[in-house]
Write a protein that holds these residues in place. Structure first.
Motif, PDB file in Angstrom:
ATOM      1  N   TRP A  36      43.914  37.583  36.112  1.00 38.54           N
ATOM      2  CA  TRP A  36      42.804  37.414  36.923  1.00 38.54           C
ATOM      3  C   TRP A  36      41.093  37.717  36.285  1.00 38.54           C
ATOM      4  O   TRP A  36      40.336  36.309  35.977  1.00 38.54           O
ATOM      5  CB  TRP A  36      42.420  38.022  38.254  1.00 38.54           C
ATOM      6  N   GLY A 165      45.413  36.753  46.278  1.00 36.08           N
ATOM      7  CA  GLY A 165      44.532  35.604  46.737  1.00 36.08           C
ATOM      8  C   GLY A 165      43.690  35.614  48.026  1.00 36.08           C
ATOM      9  O   GLY A 165      43.235  35.531  48.448  1.00 36.08           O
ATOM     10  N   PHE A 168      41.795  38.983  49.055  1.00 36.18           N
ATOM     11  CA  PHE A 168      40.729  38.749  48.856  1.00 36.18           C
ATOM     12  C   PHE A 168      39.450  38.271  50.106  1.00 36.18           C
ATOM     13  O   PHE A 168      38.669  38.305  50.187  1.00 36.18           O
ATOM     14  CB  PHE A 168      40.161  39.204  47.132  1.00 36.18           C
ATOM     15  N   ASP A 170      37.535  35.071  51.398  1.00 40.17           N
ATOM     16  CA  ASP A 170      35.422  35.706  50.861  1.00 40.17           C
ATOM     17  C   ASP A 170      35.211  36.767  51.313  1.00 40.17           C
ATOM     18  O   ASP A 170      33.798  36.894  51.284  1.00 40.17           O
ATOM     19  CB  ASP A 170      35.410  34.568  51.527  1.00 40.17           C
ATOM     20  N   LEU A 176      42.532  33.251  51.062  1.00 43.32           N
ATOM     21  CA  LEU A 176      42.129  32.020  50.399  1.00 43.32           C
ATOM     22  C   LEU A 176      43.472  31.281  50.989  1.00 43.32           C
ATOM     23  O   LEU A 176      45.043  31.559  51.105  1.00 43.32           O
ATOM     24  CB  LEU A 176      42.814  32.376  48.992  1.00 43.32           C
ATOM     25  N   GLN A 201      38.004  27.482  45.163  1.00 45.76           N
ATOM     26  CA  GLN A 201      38.898  29.029  45.101  1.00 45.76           C
ATOM     27  C   GLN A 201      38.098  30.371  44.636  1.00 45.76           C
ATOM     28  O   GLN A 201      38.012  30.869  45.271  1.00 45.76           O
ATOM     29  CB  GLN A 201      40.344  29.158  44.448  1.00 45.76           C
ATOM     30  N   GLN A 204      34.737  30.375  46.312  1.00 47.39           N
ATOM     31  CA  GLN A 204      35.427  31.494  47.964  1.00 47.39           C
ATOM     32  C   GLN A 204      35.887  33.164  47.244  1.00 47.39           C
ATOM     33  O   GLN A 204      35.478  33.474  47.833  1.00 47.39           O
ATOM     34  CB  GLN A 204      36.330  30.661  48.767  1.00 47.39           C
ATOM     35  N   LEU A 205      36.477  33.350  46.541  1.00 50.57           N
ATOM     36  CA  LEU A 205      37.212  34.503  45.991  1.00 50.57           C
ATOM     37  C   LEU A 205      35.575  35.231  44.954  1.00 50.57           C
ATOM     38  O   LEU A 205      35.347  36.404  45.883  1.00 50.57           O
ATOM     39  CB  LEU A 205      37.986  34.593  44.672  1.00 50.57           C
ATOM     40  N   SER A 208      34.017  37.722  47.789  1.00 51.37           N
ATOM     41  CA  SER A 208      34.914  39.471  47.969  1.00 51.37           C
ATOM     42  C   SER A 208      34.436  40.244  47.048  1.00 51.37           C
ATOM     43  O   SER A 208      33.903  40.917  45.827  1.00 51.37           O
ATOM     44  CB  SER A 208      36.319  39.082  47.148  1.00 51.37           C
TER      45      SER A 208
END
Length: 212
Positions: A36, A165, A168, A170, A176, A201, A204-205, A208
């Motif tokens: 990651w 994914g 977590f 948003d 996700l 993506q 959006q992540l 988190s």
């Protein structure tokens, strides 16, 4: 403590914990965290893996709870009642590795466990796939052989990361989504570590609190 992924192993009564199981699970999550970091310059912390040994056999749990996912939910509650996990801790993303039978898996929002929050969700990998994660032959433990896309430890690690994914998302209530690209982690997890995230993506992540 800062937010962290909490790996935990659930072992049903009558099943021996394979050698080095805790360190193998820990290593899989830490390897994933390194991946990651390379993908998005942010990653998650991994808490020490803990083990819950159920007082019930898998057959007892299946008889009492029926559907596979219900067994996973029951084990999550058991681990909470035993003081091992705080079921609705919003700063711990719980991920179960279930040994003893096919207990359901994937990701569900934490509201399904009676929590006031949706994300972080909870995830599980169980049965034969859990033994693959431990570099073991599932057939030696009474499970069918895994299909080609789920037969290697790296693929099992990819499945762990895929579900994170969703877990977590948003950081609030939008996991996700899946994609249709087999080079994207949210579809082709079996290609891990040769998988990617899209810029959307990653954005959006970014919501988190687990990714720093």
């Amino acid at each position: 403590m800062p937010p962290a992924v909490q790996p935990w192993i659930a072992v049903t009564r009558g099943v021996d914990l394979p050698p080095n199981a805790e360190s193998l699970v820990q290593t899989a999550f830490e390897d994933g965290a390194t991946w990651w970091r390379k993908q998005m310059n942010r990653t998650f912390a991994v808490a020490p893996t803990v083990v819950h040994r159920s007082d019930h056999t898998f057959d007892e749990l299946r008889k009492k709870h029926g559907e596979q996912q219900n067994i996973w939910f029951a084990l999550q509650r058991e681990a909470h009642d035993a003081g091992l996990l705080q079921n609705c801790d919003p700063e711990r993303a719980h991920y179960m590795v279930g040994l003893g039978g096919e207990m359901g898996g994937g990701m569900v929002g934490s509201e399904n466990f009676g929590c006031s929050h949706i994300l972080p969700g909870k995830a599980a990998i169980t049965g034969g796939f859990a033994y693959v994660l431990l570099s073991l032959d599932p057939t030696a433990y009474g499970h069918p052989a895994q299909p080609w896309f789920a037969s290697e430890r790296r693929q099992a690690t990819g499945a762990l990361m895929h579900e994170l994914g969703h877990v977590f998302g948003d950081g609030v209530k939008h996991p996700l989504d899946h994609t249709s690209d087999d080079k994207n982690l949210m579809y082709g997890w079996w290609n891990w570590p040769d998988a990617t995230f899209t810029p959307g993506q990653i954005a959006q992540l970014g919501g988190s609190p687990f990714l720093r």
